[in-house]
Scaffold this motif. Structure first.
Motif, short mmCIF file in Angstrom:
data_model
loop_
_atom_site.label_atom_id
_atom_site.label_comp_id
_atom_site.label_asym_id
_atom_site.label_seq_id
_atom_site.Cartn_x
_atom_site.Cartn_y
_atom_site.Cartn_z
N ARG A 167 0.86 -1.19 0.00
CA ARG A 167 0.00 0.00 0.00
C ARG A 167 0.89 1.23 0.00
NH1 ARG A 167 -5.33 -1.62 -0.31
NH2 ARG A 167 -5.75 -3.22 1.24
N VAL A 168 0.40 2.27 -0.62
CA VAL A 168 1.13 3.53 -0.54
C VAL A 168 0.75 4.21 0.78
CG1 VAL A 168 1.47 5.79 -1.57
CG2 VAL A 168 1.08 3.81 -3.04
N THR A 170 1.19 7.52 2.99
CA THR A 170 1.67 8.90 2.92
C THR A 170 2.47 9.24 4.18
OG1 THR A 170 -0.31 9.76 3.97
CG2 THR A 170 -0.33 9.64 1.57
N GLU A 172 2.16 11.80 5.83
CA GLU A 172 1.17 12.34 6.77
C GLU A 172 0.57 11.20 7.62
OE1 GLU A 172 -0.38 15.78 5.74
OE2 GLU A 172 -0.89 15.82 7.87
N SER A 173 0.25 10.10 6.96
CA SER A 173 -0.39 9.01 7.70
C SER A 173 0.61 8.34 8.64
CB SER A 173 -1.04 8.02 6.73
OG SER A 173 -0.35 6.79 6.69
N LYS A 188 7.18 17.47 10.77
CA LYS A 188 7.04 16.02 10.96
C LYS A 188 7.47 15.19 9.74
CE LYS A 188 2.10 16.50 10.29
NZ LYS A 188 0.85 16.54 10.99
N TYR A 216 7.12 8.73 -5.20
CA TYR A 216 7.42 10.13 -5.48
C TYR A 216 6.38 11.10 -4.90
CZ TYR A 216 7.96 14.49 -7.87
OH TYR A 216 8.08 15.83 -8.13
N GLY A 217 6.86 12.00 -4.11
CA GLY A 217 6.01 13.07 -3.59
C GLY A 217 4.98 12.62 -2.59
N THR A 218 4.94 11.34 -2.27
CA THR A 218 3.85 10.86 -1.43
C THR A 218 4.34 10.31 -0.10
OG1 THR A 218 2.75 10.19 -3.46
CG2 THR A 218 1.83 9.37 -1.39
N LYS A 221 6.19 2.69 0.51
CA LYS A 221 5.42 1.50 0.22
C LYS A 221 6.34 0.32 0.49
CE LYS A 221 3.20 -0.36 -3.94
NZ LYS A 221 2.81 0.04 -5.30
N GLU B 229 -7.26 8.34 -0.08
CA GLU B 229 -6.30 7.28 0.19
C GLU B 229 -6.43 6.16 -0.83
OE1 GLU B 229 -6.50 6.02 4.21
OE2 GLU B 229 -4.62 4.90 4.08
N ARG B 232 -4.74 7.19 -3.93
CA ARG B 232 -3.28 7.05 -3.80
C ARG B 232 -2.81 5.67 -4.22
NH1 ARG B 232 -0.33 11.62 -2.37
NH2 ARG B 232 -1.23 12.65 -0.57
N GLN B 233 -3.68 4.68 -4.06
CA GLN B 233 -3.27 3.31 -4.33
C GLN B 233 -3.25 3.00 -5.81
OE1 GLN B 233 -2.10 1.97 -1.69
NE2 GLN B 233 -3.03 3.50 -0.34
N VAL B 242 -0.10 13.63 -8.08
CA VAL B 242 0.39 13.41 -6.72
C VAL B 242 0.42 14.73 -5.95
CG1 VAL B 242 2.44 12.79 -5.37
CG2 VAL B 242 1.69 11.33 -7.23
N MET B 243 0.88 15.78 -6.62
CA MET B 243 0.93 17.08 -5.95
C MET B 243 -0.47 17.55 -5.56
SD MET B 243 3.81 18.00 -5.36
CE MET B 243 5.28 17.07 -5.63
N ASN B 246 -1.55 15.65 -2.64
CA ASN B 246 -0.88 16.11 -1.41
C ASN B 246 -1.56 17.34 -0.84
OD1 ASN B 246 0.93 14.10 -1.61
ND2 ASN B 246 2.64 15.36 -2.32
N GLU B 249 -4.89 16.35 0.62
CA GLU B 249 -4.77 15.60 1.87
C GLU B 249 -4.36 16.53 3.01
OE1 GLU B 249 -2.13 12.28 1.70
OE2 GLU B 249 -2.33 11.84 3.83
N ASN B 253 -6.77 17.29 6.20
CA ASN B 253 -6.30 17.01 7.56
C ASN B 253 -6.38 18.25 8.43
OD1 ASN B 253 -5.77 14.34 7.20
ND2 ASN B 253 -3.62 14.63 6.64
#
Lengths: 225, 414
Positions: A167-168, A170, A172-173, A188, A216-218, A221, B229, B232-233, B242-243, B246, B249, B253
């Motif tokens: 799974r990707v 992030t 943040e997660s 963080k 990339y950027g995320t 995984k 999410e 994202r997968q 992706v940007m 981001n 997200e 949040n």
């Protein structure tokens, strides 16, 4: 594994079922208290995800129901109420964990796995990924059966990655998993990066293939490919 | 100016004017009375003098009685006059005189009977004397009446005023007003009681509906977050996507955190019940200092923890967790490179101090919502406001100070 999601918000329930079904689990969804009772009467589940505020009842009442009928079933409360006492009430009634909406699917997944490990394997279950073997309850990690020394945070990240393989995740997660959602440090992501970097180094030093991929950027995984 | 003084001044001025009018009228009335009396007396004296002349035993007692025999005949008249004559000390004195021309036994006489009339100056000065004695007496008695009125009659008014000053919708308390026997005060009390009742009801309604609204908001946020999410997968997301993800997200949040914080603040303000029990402050403190390790070592900040004694408190552990977490995060975020953080705990307090720049904003505003320093764009500005609300909720005392470049916040769990 077989899961029951009791959630009246259909879009959210759908996300949960997609996320778990993708991993080869069976995740059934009901949208009401009564439907949940019917399902629980017929089928057995390993874990139930329960929303507290249901249109026709209180999810907390389902906990007693499950305890009676399926004492082996793990229970995780998912609630929009950030209520500081519903959590305690839920845990008192016998739920295994409590997650406040909104949450990351990967966080929910990791919690479900943790509950299942504790319930079905007395907490001694190890989790294996390639050469890596971890004992989450004992906070020990092995590469090729040789113990490696990880900091608490590195270990938590490793468990989180292994719980959500392929799974990707992030940054943040990952940050929220480690620091919780009230800690809003603005650096963080840098810390996540540093910990993952150190973790990768420790794993490869112990002779482990580099399974942690940067996306990339995320974020990251964990994958064999 | 106090109402009672205002009324008194008006009363005093009116009384003073009335006094003056009263004085003038009195003067006039007395003067007329005296003159009438004197004139009567002069007349009877004249009659007496005439009788004496008739029996040829005239009296002549200057200047009070003067009898002059007239050469030629004259009409019989009698006329009142005021005249000024010198007395023995050569001082002029006012006399009232009655000049009568009369024919007695064939002879013509002029009989002048005089009586010294009281001088107007004397009358005036007497009146002024009375005035000067009565006015201060009036003033003094007014002062004492005011004081005792203020003490007794206005006492419930001031007590009620104090109650109103201390009233806050957040405290959620009813006001019990002191009863008075002054109709206006009772009317005011009734009106204010009604006003408060309406305000409290409406405030509760607003709090409840915003709390419900915030809870309702969490669900769509949760849905969006879960869909992001899942997105994202997907394989082969290009970097632009992706940007975008981001940013989405990040903001979802932020929205969620903001919402959660506001719900918490509202619940605290609304004095909702929280389950409570003994709190393990040590565990919470260790957990959070652990969280910030990376940040501290990255910035070269030294953390000194001086904790022999830990506070023993009975509260909701999540709230205390949030309290400590926010205090610590505040100390970390507003710190400088190679700075310090000192944590001291005692049996009933926790004090966290940190090096930092001199506060640019009003320090009194630190505990207000959405106060944040410009350098921290990520922060919501709710951290200290939540800390403050938690302290208010449990009645803890919170103190901020800035000394020797150290910001310190102390919470006394009393």
């Amino acid at each position: 594994m077989k899961l029951l999601t009791v959630e009246d918000e259909k879009d959210l329930a759908e996300s949960i079922s997609i996320y778990f079904n993708n991993e080869g689990n069976i995740c059934e969804v009901v949208n009401s208290y009564e439907d949940a009772r019917t399902k629980l009467n017929i089928y057995e589940y390993e874990c139930a995800l329960i929303d507290i505020m249901l249109p026709d009842g209180n999810g907390l009442d389902l906990i007693g129901e499950i305890k009676k009928q399926q004492p082996n079933c793990g229970i995780i409360i998912i609630s929009a109420k950030n209520s500081l006492d519903d959590r305690i009430k839920g845990l008192d009634l016998g739920s295994d964990d409590y997650l406040t909406k909104p949450f990351y699917m990967s966080e929910l997944n990791s919690r479900v796995k943790s509950v299942l490990r504790r319930r079905f394997f007395d907490g001694n279950k190890s989790v294996t990924f390639g050469e890596i073997k971890i004992y989450p309850e004992e906070k020990k990690a092995f590469v090729n059966d040789k113990e490696i020394s990880l900091t608490k945070k590195e270990f938590e990240i490793l468990v989180y990655l292994i719980s959500n393989t392929r799974r990707v995740l992030t940054k943040e997660s990952i940050a929220e998993h480690i620091w919780g959602d009230f800690a809003d440090s603005y650096d963080k992501f840098d810390f996540v990066y540093t910990h993952v970097k150190n973790l990768r180094k420790k794993l490869s030093d112990a002779g482990c293939k580099d399974y942690i991929r940067s996306v990339y950027g995320t974020g990251y995984k964990l994958s064999e490919e | 100016m106090k109402l009672i003084n205002k009324i008194s001044v008006k009363f005093f001025i009116v009384t003073l004017l009335l006094f003056i009018v009263f004085g003038i009228v009195t003067l006039y009335v007395i003067k007329t009375e005296i003159q009438a009396e004197i004139d009567e007396e002069l007349q009877s004296t004249t009659e007496e003098v005439i009788k004496r002349i008739e029996i040829e035993k005239p009296v002549d007692f200057k200047p009070f009685i003067e009898i002059n025999q007239l050469e030629k005949s004259a009409e019989e008249t009698s006329q009142f006059n005021n005249s000024i004559l010198p007395d023995e000390d050569n001082e002029s004195e006012i006399y009232r005189e009655l000049i009568t021309h009369k024919k007695i036994k064939g002879e013509y006489y002029e009989i002048i009977v005089r009586s010294s009339s009281p001088e107007e100056d004397d009358l005036y000065s007497s009146l002024v004397k009375v005035f000067l004695i009565v006015t201060p007496l009036l003033f003094i008695s007014l002062y004492f009446v005011n004081r005792s009125t203020a003490k007794q009659e206005l006492k419930p008014f001031y007590e009620n005023l104090d109650k109103l000053k201390n009233f806050s919708l957040k405290k959620n308390t009813d006001i019990e007003f002191e009863k008075t026997n002054v109709a206006e005060f009772n009317d005011l009390n009734n009106a204010v009681t009604g006003l408060i009742l309406r305000a409290v009801t409406e405030y509760k309604l607003i709090i409840e509906s915003s709390e419900n609204l915030s809870h309702e908001l969490q669900t769509p946020i949760a849905v969006i977050k879960s869909k992001l999410e899942l997105l994202r997968q997907k394989e082969d997301l290009d970097s632009d996507t992706v940007m975008l993800l981001n940013v989405m997200e990040n903001n979802i949040n932020r929205l969620s955190k903001l919402n959660k914080s506001l719900i918490l603040l509202m619940r605290l303000e609304n004095k909702e019940e929280f389950e409570s029990g003994p709190v393990n402050v040590r565990e919470i403190l260790e957990k959070h200092t652990g969280f910030w390790e990376d940040f501290l070592s990255g910035k070269g900040i030294k953390l000194k923890v001086d904790t022999n004694l830990y506070p023993e408190i009975n509260a909701n552990d999540t709230l205390i967790d949030i309290l400590i977490s926010n205090l610590l995060s505040n100390a970390c975020k507003h710190n400088i490179e190679n700075g310090d953080i000192n944590i001291i705990t005692g049996s009933n307090f926790i004090e966290i101090s940190n090096t930092g720049l001199k506060p640019s904003t009003d320090t009194g505003k630190f505990f207000e919502r959405f106060t944040k320093s410009d350098s921290l764009k990520d922060s919501l500005g709710l951290g200290l406001s939540i800390v403050n609300q938690i302290c208010n909720f449990y009645g803890y005392e919170i103190k901020y100070s800035f000394e020797n470049n150290y910001h310190s916040i102390r919470v006394n769990f009393c």
